[in-house]
Design a protein around this motif. Structure first.
Motif, PDB file in Angstrom:
ATOM      1  N   ALA A 228       8.820  23.343  33.632  1.00 40.40           N
ATOM      2  CA  ALA A 228       9.667  22.260  32.189  1.00 40.40           C
ATOM      3  C   ALA A 228      10.806  21.110  32.794  1.00 40.40           C
ATOM      4  O   ALA A 228      10.947  19.854  32.716  1.00 40.40           O
ATOM      5  N   ALA A 229      11.334  22.012  34.201  1.00 42.32           N
ATOM      6  CA  ALA A 229      12.279  21.485  34.586  1.00 42.32           C
ATOM      7  C   ALA A 229      12.278  20.157  34.910  1.00 42.32           C
ATOM      8  O   ALA A 229      12.889  19.269  35.485  1.00 42.32           O
ATOM      9  N   SER A 230      10.985  20.304  36.060  1.00 41.50           N
ATOM     10  CA  SER A 230      10.556  19.705  37.310  1.00 41.50           C
ATOM     11  C   SER A 230      10.302  18.121  35.881  1.00 41.50           C
ATOM     12  O   SER A 230      10.360  16.575  36.223  1.00 41.50           O
ATOM     13  N   ALA A 231       9.389  18.575  34.681  1.00 37.69           N
ATOM     14  CA  ALA A 231       9.141  17.270  34.122  1.00 37.69           C
ATOM     15  C   ALA A 231      10.347  16.884  33.215  1.00 37.69           C
ATOM     16  O   ALA A 231      10.484  15.827  33.239  1.00 37.69           O
ATOM     17  N   TYR A 232      11.358  17.234  32.890  1.00 39.11           N
ATOM     18  CA  TYR A 232      12.490  16.476  32.791  1.00 39.11           C
ATOM     19  C   TYR A 232      13.279  15.908  34.055  1.00 39.11           C
ATOM     20  O   TYR A 232      14.134  14.856  33.724  1.00 39.11           O
ATOM     21  N   GLY A 233      13.346  16.372  34.106  1.00 36.38           N
ATOM     22  CA  GLY A 233      14.009  16.073  36.056  1.00 36.38           C
ATOM     23  C   GLY A 233      13.732  14.229  35.938  1.00 36.38           C
ATOM     24  O   GLY A 233      13.563  13.180  36.579  1.00 36.38           O
ATOM     25  N   TRP A 234      11.575  14.251  35.702  1.00 31.20           N
ATOM     26  CA  TRP A 234      11.154  13.325  36.537  1.00 31.20           C
ATOM     27  C   TRP A 234      10.912  12.115  35.469  1.00 31.20           C
ATOM     28  O   TRP A 234      11.389  11.213  35.084  1.00 31.20           O
ATOM     29  N   LEU A 235      11.513  12.542  33.959  1.00 27.38           N
ATOM     30  CA  LEU A 235      12.153  12.223  32.871  1.00 27.38           C
ATOM     31  C   LEU A 235      13.048  11.231  32.747  1.00 27.38           C
ATOM     32  O   LEU A 235      13.316   9.881  32.910  1.00 27.38           O
ATOM     33  N   GLN A 236      14.334  12.028  33.451  1.00 28.99           N
ATOM     34  CA  GLN A 236      15.661  11.841  33.900  1.00 28.99           C
ATOM     35  C   GLN A 236      15.370  10.762  34.661  1.00 28.99           C
ATOM     36  O   GLN A 236      16.218   9.064  34.836  1.00 28.99           O
ATOM     37  N   LEU A 237      14.398  10.374  35.799  1.00 24.49           N
ATOM     38  CA  LEU A 237      14.471  10.014  37.150  1.00 24.49           C
ATOM     39  C   LEU A 237      13.969   8.059  36.381  1.00 24.49           C
ATOM     40  O   LEU A 237      14.319   7.439  37.330  1.00 24.49           O
ATOM     41  N   LYS A 238      13.025   8.546  36.069  1.00 27.79           N
ATOM     42  CA  LYS A 238      12.353   7.291  35.482  1.00 27.79           C
ATOM     43  C   LYS A 238      13.175   6.519  34.787  1.00 27.79           C
ATOM     44  O   LYS A 238      12.794   5.259  34.324  1.00 27.79           O
ATOM     45  N   GLN A 239      13.526   7.357  33.931  1.00 28.12           N
ATOM     46  CA  GLN A 239      14.546   6.438  32.433  1.00 28.12           C
ATOM     47  C   GLN A 239      13.910   5.623  31.824  1.00 28.12           C
ATOM     48  O   GLN A 239      14.688   5.073  31.294  1.00 28.12           O
ATOM     49  N   PHE A 240      12.560   6.256  31.013  1.00 29.77           N
ATOM     50  CA  PHE A 240      11.342   5.294  30.121  1.00 29.77           C
ATOM     51  C   PHE A 240      12.386   5.187  28.894  1.00 29.77           C
ATOM     52  O   PHE A 240      12.395   3.688  28.402  1.00 29.77           O
ATOM     53  N   LYS A 241      13.095   6.073  28.206  1.00 34.09           N
ATOM     54  CA  LYS A 241      14.014   5.442  27.010  1.00 34.09           C
ATOM     55  C   LYS A 241      14.990   4.099  27.224  1.00 34.09           C
ATOM     56  O   LYS A 241      14.794   3.216  26.072  1.00 34.09           O
ATOM     57  N   SER A 242      16.059   4.970  28.079  1.00 29.16           N
ATOM     58  CA  SER A 242      16.728   3.369  28.087  1.00 29.16           C
ATOM     59  C   SER A 242      15.960   1.621  28.219  1.00 29.16           C
ATOM     60  O   SER A 242      16.462   1.200  28.369  1.00 29.16           O
ATOM     61  N   LEU A 243      15.538   2.212  29.392  1.00 26.48           N
ATOM     62  CA  LEU A 243      14.410   1.091  30.475  1.00 26.48           C
ATOM     63  C   LEU A 243      14.017   0.721  28.673  1.00 26.48           C
ATOM     64  O   LEU A 243      14.433  -1.031  28.241  1.00 26.48           O
ATOM     65  N   GLY A 244      13.350   1.354  28.063  1.00 22.98           N
ATOM     66  CA  GLY A 244      12.595   0.861  26.995  1.00 22.98           C
ATOM     67  C   GLY A 244      13.472   0.419  25.617  1.00 22.98           C
ATOM     68  O   GLY A 244      13.214  -1.483  25.689  1.00 22.98           O
ATOM     69  N   GLN A 245      14.794   0.630  26.065  1.00 22.15           N
ATOM     70  CA  GLN A 245      15.455   0.080  24.849  1.00 22.15           C
ATOM     71  C   GLN A 245      16.014  -1.158  25.353  1.00 22.15           C
ATOM     72  O   GLN A 245      15.962  -1.868  24.535  1.00 22.15           O
ATOM     73  N   ALA A 246      16.809  -1.191  26.747  1.00 24.80           N
ATOM     74  CA  ALA A 246      16.795  -2.527  27.685  1.00 24.80           C
ATOM     75  C   ALA A 246      16.155  -3.346  27.130  1.00 24.80           C
ATOM     76  O   ALA A 246      16.379  -4.928  26.928  1.00 24.80           O
ATOM     77  N   TYR A 247      14.786  -3.597  27.961  1.00 21.20           N
ATOM     78  CA  TYR A 247      13.860  -4.477  28.079  1.00 21.20           C
ATOM     79  C   TYR A 247      13.371  -5.012  26.830  1.00 21.20           C
ATOM     80  O   TYR A 247      13.158  -6.193  26.770  1.00 21.20           O
ATOM     81  N   SER A 248      13.727  -4.060  25.342  1.00 27.89           N
ATOM     82  CA  SER A 248      13.710  -4.755  23.967  1.00 27.89           C
ATOM     83  C   SER A 248      13.934  -5.479  23.701  1.00 27.89           C
ATOM     84  O   SER A 248      13.634  -6.984  22.883  1.00 27.89           O
ATOM     85  N   SER A 249      15.537  -5.110  23.838  1.00 26.87           N
ATOM     86  CA  SER A 249      16.797  -5.524  23.524  1.00 26.87           C
ATOM     87  C   SER A 249      16.660  -7.148  24.303  1.00 26.87           C
ATOM     88  O   SER A 249      17.023  -7.959  23.955  1.00 26.87           O
ATOM     89  N   THR A 250      16.216  -7.093  25.369  1.00 28.53           N
ATOM     90  CA  THR A 250      16.319  -8.364  26.342  1.00 28.53           C
ATOM     91  C   THR A 250      15.186  -9.262  25.736  1.00 28.53           C
ATOM     92  O   THR A 250      15.789 -11.075  25.993  1.00 28.53           O
ATOM     93  N   ALA A 251      13.697  -8.256  25.488  1.00 28.79           N
ATOM     94  CA  ALA A 251      13.087  -9.725  25.287  1.00 28.79           C
ATOM     95  C   ALA A 251      13.522 -10.492  23.917  1.00 28.79           C
ATOM     96  O   ALA A 251      12.835 -11.606  23.486  1.00 28.79           O
ATOM     97  N   ASN A 252      14.075  -9.503  23.260  1.00 28.66           N
ATOM     98  CA  ASN A 252      14.405  -9.919  21.730  1.00 28.66           C
ATOM     99  C   ASN A 252      15.623 -11.230  22.092  1.00 28.66           C
ATOM    100  O   ASN A 252      15.343 -12.600  21.373  1.00 28.66           O
ATOM    101  N   GLU A 253      16.172 -10.895  22.656  1.00 26.01           N
ATOM    102  CA  GLU A 253      17.480 -12.036  22.697  1.00 26.01           C
ATOM    103  C   GLU A 253      16.461 -13.318  23.633  1.00 26.01           C
ATOM    104  O   GLU A 253      17.325 -14.301  23.087  1.00 26.01           O
ATOM    105  N   LEU A 254      15.567 -13.512  24.637  1.00 26.53           N
ATOM    106  CA  LEU A 254      14.964 -14.634  25.591  1.00 26.53           C
ATOM    107  C   LEU A 254      14.570 -14.811  23.970  1.00 26.53           C
ATOM    108  O   LEU A 254      14.386 -16.116  24.223  1.00 26.53           O
ATOM    109  N   LEU A 255      13.736 -14.320  23.408  1.00 22.13           N
ATOM    110  CA  LEU A 255      13.023 -14.967  22.104  1.00 22.13           C
ATOM    111  C   LEU A 255      14.511 -16.059  21.827  1.00 22.13           C
ATOM    112  O   LEU A 255      14.017 -17.134  21.397  1.00 22.13           O
ATOM    113  N   ILE A 256      15.229 -15.689  21.125  1.00 17.92           N
ATOM    114  CA  ILE A 256      16.404 -16.132  20.518  1.00 17.92           C
ATOM    115  C   ILE A 256      16.693 -17.513  21.454  1.00 17.92           C
ATOM    116  O   ILE A 256      16.387 -18.375  20.692  1.00 17.92           O
TER     117      ILE A 256
END
Length: 294
Positions: A228-256
């Motif tokens: 569980a600790a290793s899986a969480y470490g991988w989750l933190q390393l890859k930063q999936f959630k924060s990257l997803g939010q940042a990419y989504s925000s930028t994609a919407n801004e570029l559409l505008i």
């Protein structure tokens, strides 16, 4: 038919920095992955060495355990002293900056609008290379001139043609990339989140079972906890959630920003438009760097 500009048409500094960054990223992520996997493997070997009865098997497993821990320690030392993470970030920053400079030059945007625009562009590209902070060795397979034929061709076109090429080959292409990456990172984030939760719940169930039956091996909990600790470490390393939010925000801004292209009526307005779009793209990358190094 609108001319399509790809990364192959960009200056060699971009291609070399991009290749260097991807190579450093791959090495850094692979080392981190192996360290986390070895932690799980160590706990499994420890569990097996306590469950099995044969003395020879136990000693063999413990010997393997020592070997695995030694490799894991070596990889951790390499990861700490190799500076792969810094090389990854610095080379990526150089690559994205080179791309931004190249597109501004191609589209005749400020500060490359004047008759001295080419000289200014080459000077800025040279300064970027000097300040990259990493030793990017030129590769014959990615060697490219600072100003390619297609870059000169785009620069020679009228503002309307330059605008259309920028929209199709830069802005909308980048927007689609951000959209795909946002979906991918959000899905991966959910996937690894539930893996962590599942392992933690299993560890909790085993802890309760151990209370009811103290004769059960406690090493099972250690394996689940380490996993569980290793899986969480991988989750933190890859930063999936924060990257997803940042990419989504930028994609919407570029559409505008893409919708505002219809208001561009001359070279000066095109320059302002390009600068606004490039600032939006650069802002996402700058924020990514800031989050990684803090």
């Amino acid at each position: 038919m609108t001319l399509v500009i790809t990364n192959k048409d960009l200056p060699g500094l971009y291609q070399q920095s991009d290749a260097f960054s991807l190579k450093a990223q791959k090495r850094y992520v692979n080392l981190s992955r192996f360290i986390l996997l070895f932690a799980i493997l160590s706990s499994i070997l420890s569990l097996l060495s306590t469950l099995l009865c044969s003395y020879d098997v136990k000693m063999s497993l413990r010997l393997v355990l020592v070997f695995v821990l030694a490799i894991s320690t070596f990889f951790t030392f390499i990861l700490r002293h190799s500076k792969l993470e810094q090389e990854w970030y610095k080379a990526r920053s150089a690559a994205e900056s080179a791309k931004t400079i190249a597109w501004k030059f191609m589209t005749h945007a400020d500060p490359y609008m004047s008759i001295d625009g080419e000289r200014k562009y080459l000077k800025d590209l040279h300064q970027l290379m000097s300040e990259a902070g990493v030793n990017i060795v030129p590769d014959a397979s990615t060697a490219q001139r600072p100003i390619t034929d297609n870059m000169r061709l785009v620069r020679s076109l009228d503002y309307f043609q330059r605008l259309n090429i920028y929209l199709q080959s830069r802005l909308l292409e980048q927007q689609q990339w951000y959209t795909k990456k946002a979906v991918w990172n959000n899905n991966k984030g959910e996937y690894w989140y539930w893996i962590v939760i599942t392992l933690q719940v299993l560890a909790l169930i085993n802890s309760i079972a151990l209370l009811l039956n103290p004769e059960l091996p406690t090493s099972i909990i250690s394996v689940l906890g380490t996993s569980a600790a290793s899986a969480y470490g991988w989750l933190q390393l890859k930063q999936f959630k924060s990257l997803g939010q940042a990419y989504s925000s930028t994609a919407n801004e570029l559409l505008i920003i893409a919708e505002l292209a219809k208001d561009v009526k001359n070279d000066k307005q095109l320059s302002d438009y390009i600068i606004n779009a490039e600032n939006a793209i650069s802002r996402e990358h700058t924020n990514w760097i800031a989050k990684r190094v803090k």
